[in-house]
Design a protein around this motif. Structure first.
Motif, PDB file in Angstrom:
ATOM      1  N   VAL A 191       0.852  -1.201   0.000  1.00 19.17           N
ATOM      2  CA  VAL A 191       0.000   0.000   0.000  1.00 19.17           C
ATOM      3  C   VAL A 191       0.886   1.249   0.000  1.00 19.17           C
ATOM      4  O   VAL A 191       0.669   2.184  -0.768  1.00 19.17           O
ATOM      5  N   ARG A 192       1.885   1.261   0.848  1.00 18.13           N
ATOM      6  CA  ARG A 192       2.789   2.411   0.931  1.00 18.13           C
ATOM      7  C   ARG A 192       3.480   2.659  -0.406  1.00 18.13           C
ATOM      8  O   ARG A 192       3.564   3.800  -0.882  1.00 18.13           O
ATOM      9  N   VAL A 212       1.063   4.202  -2.947  1.00 15.53           N
ATOM     10  CA  VAL A 212       0.816   5.624  -2.699  1.00 15.53           C
ATOM     11  C   VAL A 212       2.014   6.459  -3.137  1.00 15.53           C
ATOM     12  O   VAL A 212       1.854   7.506  -3.774  1.00 15.53           O
ATOM     13  N   VAL A 241       0.193   2.364   7.596  1.00 16.23           N
ATOM     14  CA  VAL A 241      -0.981   1.636   7.098  1.00 16.23           C
ATOM     15  C   VAL A 241      -1.418   0.659   8.181  1.00 16.23           C
ATOM     16  O   VAL A 241      -0.860  -0.429   8.305  1.00 16.23           O
ATOM     17  N   THR A 298      -7.456  -1.588   7.010  1.00 19.66           N
ATOM     18  CA  THR A 298      -7.843  -0.282   6.491  1.00 19.66           C
ATOM     19  C   THR A 298      -7.880  -0.343   4.970  1.00 19.66           C
ATOM     20  O   THR A 298      -7.257  -1.199   4.347  1.00 19.66           O
ATOM     21  N   THR A 312      -7.272   1.888   1.480  1.00 18.32           N
ATOM     22  CA  THR A 312      -6.687   3.054   0.833  1.00 18.32           C
ATOM     23  C   THR A 312      -7.111   2.988  -0.624  1.00 18.32           C
ATOM     24  O   THR A 312      -6.832   2.002  -1.306  1.00 18.32           O
ATOM     25  N   LEU A 356      -5.895  10.077  -4.507  1.00 14.44           N
ATOM     26  CA  LEU A 356      -5.826   9.269  -3.302  1.00 14.44           C
ATOM     27  C   LEU A 356      -6.983   9.583  -2.375  1.00 14.44           C
ATOM     28  O   LEU A 356      -7.251  10.752  -2.078  1.00 14.44           O
ATOM     29  N   LEU A 401      -7.664   8.717   1.389  1.00 13.92           N
ATOM     30  CA  LEU A 401      -6.906   8.180   2.515  1.00 13.92           C
ATOM     31  C   LEU A 401      -7.622   7.036   3.198  1.00 13.92           C
ATOM     32  O   LEU A 401      -8.855   6.947   3.177  1.00 13.92           O
ATOM     33  N   GLY A 402      -6.826   6.154   3.806  1.00 12.50           N
ATOM     34  CA  GLY A 402      -7.331   4.919   4.398  1.00 12.50           C
ATOM     35  C   GLY A 402      -8.418   5.114   5.424  1.00 12.50           C
ATOM     36  O   GLY A 402      -8.432   6.081   6.171  1.00 12.50           O
TER      37      GLY A 402
END
Length: 196
Positions: A144-145, A148, A164, A168, A170, A181, A183-184
């Motif tokens: 996920v990171r 993004v 993260v 969650t 995202t 984006l 956000l989560g």
């Protein structure tokens, strides 16, 4: 054409709770119960994907999702550090850890560097932009990171600034060569699926 990718981070596991580099462990009872309670809270998807890792597959199953294993969205390869905590590695290899945290191209563990992870996930994300519809992907937090970082055109050093939490979502929505984006958010039984 708009492509939407909802990245779902896995439920809690012993490795996540101990800040341990992924060792292929299963989600814990608390994480499984939370994931089961959140089943049905995601909007319908044209496709569902999972990281090949155990905790991602188990999280998807607990959420009631049947996802295709997608190696390009697999966990970060941390080489010989797999299964160790950052404290354990820091006690035996402090210079290597410092180099790894400071230089996105460093991979003293023999696996992927932060930069290589971001490139791998970014390549997959670039291809996903051509998919018309919603994709739900249950993947490790570092994936996920990396997504993004790539989607927003951030430098790989920003990877370390993103958190993260377990379970969650995202969301990235892409059109005309760019991603936006959302956000989560935490998955919970009370969540109402987004109509988007």
């Amino acid at each position: 054409m708009t492509s939407r990718v909802l990245f779902v981070s896995p439920a809690s596991s012993p490795s996540l709770r101990q800040a341990r580099f992924d060792d292929g462990d299963a989600i814990d009872d608390v994480g499984a119960a939370r994931a089961r309670a959140a089943a049905g809270s995601l909007p319908p998807a044209a496709r569902v994907l999972t990281s090949p890792g155990v905790r991602c597959r188990q999280t998807a199953e607990a959420l009631g999702l049947d996802g295709a294993r997608t190696p390009e969205l697999g966990a970060w390869d941390v080489g010989r550090w797999r299964g160790l905590t950052l404290d354990e590695v820091g006690a035996t290899e402090p210079e290597a850890v410092a180099r790894w945290l400071a230089d996105p191209d460093s991979a003293p563990h023999g696996g992927e560097s932060v930069h290589e992870l971001c490139v791998r996930v970014g390549h997959w994300l670039d291809g996903a932009r051509d998919f018309d519809g919603r994709t739900v992907a249950v993947v490790e937090p570092e994936v996920v990171r990396a997504a993004v970082v790539h989607a927003l055109g951030l430098g790989a050093a920003a990877f370390w600034r993103l958190d993260v939490p377990p379970l969650t979502v995202t969301e990235l929505s892409g059109r005309s060569g760019r991603w936006n984006l959302r956000l989560g958010r935490h998955l919970a039984a009370s969540d109402t699926p987004s109509p988007r």
